[in-house]
Scaffold this motif. Structure first.
Motif, PDB file in Angstrom:
ATOM      1  N   PRO A 231      -3.382   0.898  -3.384  1.00 60.23           N
ATOM      2  CA  PRO A 231      -2.661  -0.245  -3.699  1.00 60.23           C
ATOM      3  C   PRO A 231      -1.367   0.319  -4.201  1.00 60.23           C
ATOM      4  O   PRO A 231      -1.387   1.352  -5.179  1.00 60.23           O
ATOM      5  CB  PRO A 231      -3.435  -1.058  -4.579  1.00 60.23           C
TER       6      PRO A 231
ATOM      7  N   VAL B 281      -5.556   5.942   1.155  1.00 58.21           N
ATOM      8  CA  VAL B 281      -4.809   4.384   0.899  1.00 58.21           C
ATOM      9  C   VAL B 281      -5.284   4.228  -0.311  1.00 58.21           C
ATOM     10  O   VAL B 281      -6.325   3.801  -0.975  1.00 58.21           O
ATOM     11  CB  VAL B 281      -5.514   3.762   2.211  1.00 58.21           C
TER      12      VAL B 281
ATOM     13  N   LEU C  60       0.891  -1.375  -0.057  1.00 51.16           N
ATOM     14  CA  LEU C  60       0.050   0.066   0.075  1.00 51.16           C
ATOM     15  C   LEU C  60       0.812   1.105   0.039  1.00 51.16           C
ATOM     16  O   LEU C  60       2.081   1.263   0.497  1.00 51.16           O
ATOM     17  CB  LEU C  60      -1.019  -0.010   1.269  1.00 51.16           C
TER      18      LEU C  60
END
Length: 295
Positions: free
Chosen positions: A171, A169, A131
């Motif tokens: 990936p 947040v 992340l």
């Protein structure tokens, strides 16, 4: 020979780069040739008389996110127009705009919002994924952390983040390392040029501050089309008059994923493409002459 002085244009800068940045030097020269005097002014210097200018062009205000409340107050109190107007700058200053664009059908990197207190739970829900976490108001990888959800080192990094921010947040896309990140430049809605940026070995940040590099490159048709769709979506949200914009993203799974729209103080890569500086100067001249400039 330079034209007689017609307009005064403030280049809003910061204490980090108080003068006209070298990348903007040719733009400044082109403006002078058109009778426009560019003057570097640190945005939060109380001694600046902004009313003495015809308009303000934001350039190297690269610390605004560290003084965000003061920055918004400054925006509201400016007595002259901004190139890229106030409403656009306010909207673009908080990366939650990505969700607005996603609602318009723009393909963004999948994004969740979280408070600092909610970050551990958000990360647990994405266990095993690598992340990227960053404040919604930020720049130059400020308070940005990368790690794998569930790993102790990443959890410790999340716990150390400032508590009073909201965070994106996302990936982490390994294509940034393998293929690089695209930046496409537009002036007055027209495509100008593009660069591809790559991080230094062992890093993930493409900014030159961290050793990243950039080079001129011609984007594939699907990348250019995706960038245009992002700007069209911005217009559909009520921000149709965009004097300058940089569209940043990465190609993943065969498509262009928008990472950011930069319409406040983007590095424009004018040193690598002088013709772009000349076109931008011509557009600014038209705006200052009153044909397109708004408050």
């Amino acid at each position: 020979m330079p034209a007689s002085l017609r307009f005064r244009l403030a280049f809003a800068t910061s204490v980090l780069v108080p003068g006209i940045h070298p990348d903007d030097a040719h733009l400044a020269d082109c403006l002078r040739e058109r009778g426009i005097e560019p003057t570097a002014c640190v945005w939060n210097d109380p001694a600046v008389d902004w009313a003495g200018f015809d308009a303000v062009l934001m350039r190297s205000t690269w610390d605004y996110f560290q003084h965000y409340a003061a920055f918004l107050h400054w925006l509201e109190r400016l007595p002259v127009p901004l190139i890229n107007d106030r409403a656009l700058v306010r909207w673009n200053s908080d990366k939650r705009y990505l969700l607005d664009l996603a609602a318009q059908g723009v393909d963004i990197i999948p994004t969740r919002l979280a408070t600092a207190a909610d970050l551990p739970a958000c990360a647990r829900a994405m266990a095993g994924q690598e992340l990227i976490v960053k404040p919604t108001v930020s720049g130059t990888a400020w308070h940005t952390v990368r790690g794998r959800a569930g790993e102790p080192a990443f959890e410790a990094a999340l716990a150390a983040l400032p508590r009073d921010f909201r965070y994106l947040v996302q990936p982490f896309l390994p294509e940034v390392l393998a293929e690089g990140e695209w930046s496409l430049l537009f002036f007055g809605g027209h495509y100008s040029h593009a660069v591809i940026k790559r991080p230094a070995a062992g890093d993930f940040r493409v900014q030159s501050d961290f050793g990243g590099t950039s080079q001129l490159a011609e984007p594939p048709p699907n990348v250019l089309a995706s960038a245009r769709r992002a700007l069209a979506a911005t217009a559909a949200l009520g921000h149709a008059d965009i004097a300058y914009a940089r569209v940043d993203g990465v190609v993943a799974d065969g498509g262009f994923r928008l990472m950011e729209l930069e319409m406040i103080e983007p590095y424009l890569h004018l040193g690598a493409w002088p013709e772009a500086a000349e076109r931008f100067a011509a557009q600014l001249s038209e705006r200052l002459a009153g044909r397109a400039l708004t408050c």
